[in-house]
Design an enzyme around this catalytic site. Structure first.
Site, PDB file in Angstrom:
ATOM      1  N   SER A 120       0.818  -1.208   0.000  1.00 46.06           N
ATOM      2  CA  SER A 120       0.000   0.000   0.000  1.00 46.06           C
ATOM      3  C   SER A 120       0.853   1.260   0.000  1.00 46.06           C
ATOM      4  O   SER A 120       0.318   2.362  -0.115  1.00 46.06           O
ATOM      5  CB  SER A 120      -0.920   0.019   1.231  1.00 46.06           C
ATOM      6  OG  SER A 120      -0.152   0.004   2.420  1.00 46.06           O
ATOM      7  N   HIS A 141      -3.821  -4.345  -5.008  1.00 46.14           N
ATOM      8  CA  HIS A 141      -3.971  -3.807  -3.663  1.00 46.14           C
ATOM      9  C   HIS A 141      -5.358  -4.081  -3.113  1.00 46.14           C
ATOM     10  O   HIS A 141      -6.323  -3.389  -3.439  1.00 46.14           O
ATOM     11  CB  HIS A 141      -3.674  -2.302  -3.664  1.00 46.14           C
ATOM     12  CG  HIS A 141      -3.755  -1.689  -2.304  1.00 46.14           C
ATOM     13  ND1 HIS A 141      -4.237  -0.420  -2.085  1.00 46.14           N
ATOM     14  CD2 HIS A 141      -3.428  -2.174  -1.079  1.00 46.14           C
ATOM     15  CE1 HIS A 141      -4.212  -0.152  -0.787  1.00 46.14           C
ATOM     16  NE2 HIS A 141      -3.726  -1.212  -0.159  1.00 46.14           N
ATOM     17  N   GLU A 153      -7.449  -2.311  -6.065  1.00 44.43           N
ATOM     18  CA  GLU A 153      -6.715  -1.473  -7.016  1.00 44.43           C
ATOM     19  C   GLU A 153      -5.748  -2.339  -7.819  1.00 44.43           C
ATOM     20  O   GLU A 153      -4.897  -3.029  -7.251  1.00 44.43           O
ATOM     21  CB  GLU A 153      -5.944  -0.380  -6.273  1.00 44.43           C
ATOM     22  CG  GLU A 153      -6.843   0.656  -5.624  1.00 44.43           C
ATOM     23  CD  GLU A 153      -6.070   1.675  -4.806  1.00 44.43           C
ATOM     24  OE1 GLU A 153      -6.404   2.870  -4.886  1.00 44.43           O
ATOM     25  OE2 GLU A 153      -5.130   1.278  -4.079  1.00 44.43           O
ATOM     26  N   ASN A 191      -5.544   5.634  -1.098  1.00 41.56           N
ATOM     27  CA  ASN A 191      -4.705   6.164  -0.018  1.00 41.56           C
ATOM     28  C   ASN A 191      -4.095   7.517  -0.371  1.00 41.56           C
ATOM     29  O   ASN A 191      -3.795   8.315   0.527  1.00 41.56           O
ATOM     30  CB  ASN A 191      -3.606   5.166   0.343  1.00 41.56           C
ATOM     31  CG  ASN A 191      -4.147   4.000   1.146  1.00 41.56           C
ATOM     32  OD1 ASN A 191      -5.181   4.103   1.790  1.00 41.56           O
ATOM     33  ND2 ASN A 191      -3.465   2.879   1.095  1.00 41.56           N
TER      34      ASN A 191
END
Length: 287
Positions: A120, A141, A153, A191
């Protein structure tokens, strides 16, 4: 290229166990690699507990629970991953550890086997550079907890072949998740937007804007979020957020990503959120 049938997961921690469950529940044969039998036992126990909870809550049947566990095979020898069609790395967020393990795996799987990382915070492009035939490497992800979170992702490194992206999108669809294809940049998509928001909340909490419960209540009810930001930080892990946002700051020098002083202090004090019972919604309010 052939359909992905045999999946390998590197690591049986929280994320690895969750990813293994997702793949196994969708019918894939899953081989999980861990460093020791003790870690295997702990990881399989956690996976079993999670599935048992699903049975109790009528989310899955006892038969589904048993079939899922029967498809997960845990090993300590990397050579046993040789027949894998897809390898998903989910070990600790240290680039040196990931590079060393990925290089060993690349030596035993076929040249057309896909290799992905669940990182991440680290650069997928950088990790791809250490793998032979980097065009087959990408990011995949999953979010925590992987069995419950719907989005995944698919991260395209600079080296990633477009056909690999397409195969990964198909795989994510096949395990009942929603794929979102993104570029390789610090934090990817979710994120990248989330980390500055959480940092701002920490800063305002430290500045006595409101107490932790009121901040979470306002953001949940005012914006319709399922979790307030401080609840979310405790769930993610303060140490995890500190590492991720620090990595993004180092990569971009964008001050929005710089870990706030209170976050650094809490991590230094051993406050890691729900995982050890010390975070914004526990120790901080009880003190």
């Amino acid at each position: 290229m052939s359909e992905i049938q045999r999946v390998a997961v590197l690591g049986l921690g929280t994320m690895g166990a969750g990813i293994a469950q997702v793949a196994a529940m969708s019918g894939h044969q899953v081989t999980v690699l861990e460093a020791s039998q003790d870690r295997i036992d702990a990881g399989l126990a956690a996976l079993t507990d999670f599935l048992d909870g699903g049975v109790v809550r009528d989310k899955i049947t006892r038969s589904q629970r048993d079939e899922t566990l029967s498809r997960v095979h845990a090993v300590t020898d990397v050579a046993e991953l040789a027949g894998s069609d897809l390898v998903i790395e989910a070990v600790t967020e240290r680039a040196d550890v990931k590079r060393e393990l990925l290089a060993r795996v690349a030596d035993v799987v076929a040249e057309d086997a896909l290799i992905v990382t669940n990182t991440s915070a680290l650069s997928v492009t950088d990790l791809a550079s250490g793998v032979p035939h980097p065009g087959r490497f990408a990011g995949l992800h999953f979010f925590n907890p992987a069995p419950l979170m719907k989005v995944v992702e698919v991260v395209r490194a600079l080296q990633t072949d477009e056909a690999v992206v397409e195969r990964l999108v198909t795989f994510v669809d096949s395990v009942g998740k929603k794929p979102v294809v993104v570029k390789d940049r610090p934090g990817f998509l979710v994120n990248y937007l989330l980390m500055p928001y959480l940092n701002d909340v920490i800063t305002e909490y430290d500045g006595d804007l409101a107490n932790a419960e009121d901040i979470d209540t306002a953001m949940r009810l005012g914006l319709g979020y399922k979790l307030g930001p401080l609840e979310l930080l405790d769930l993610i892990g303060l140490d995890v957020h500190n590492h991720a946002t620090h990595s993004a700051y180092e990569a971009t020098l964008d001050p929005r990503f710089a870990p706030p002083p209170l976050l650094r202090q809490m991590v230094a004090a051993g406050y890691h959120g729900n995982k050890n019972g010390h975070g914004f919604r526990t120790t901080q309010e009880e003190a």
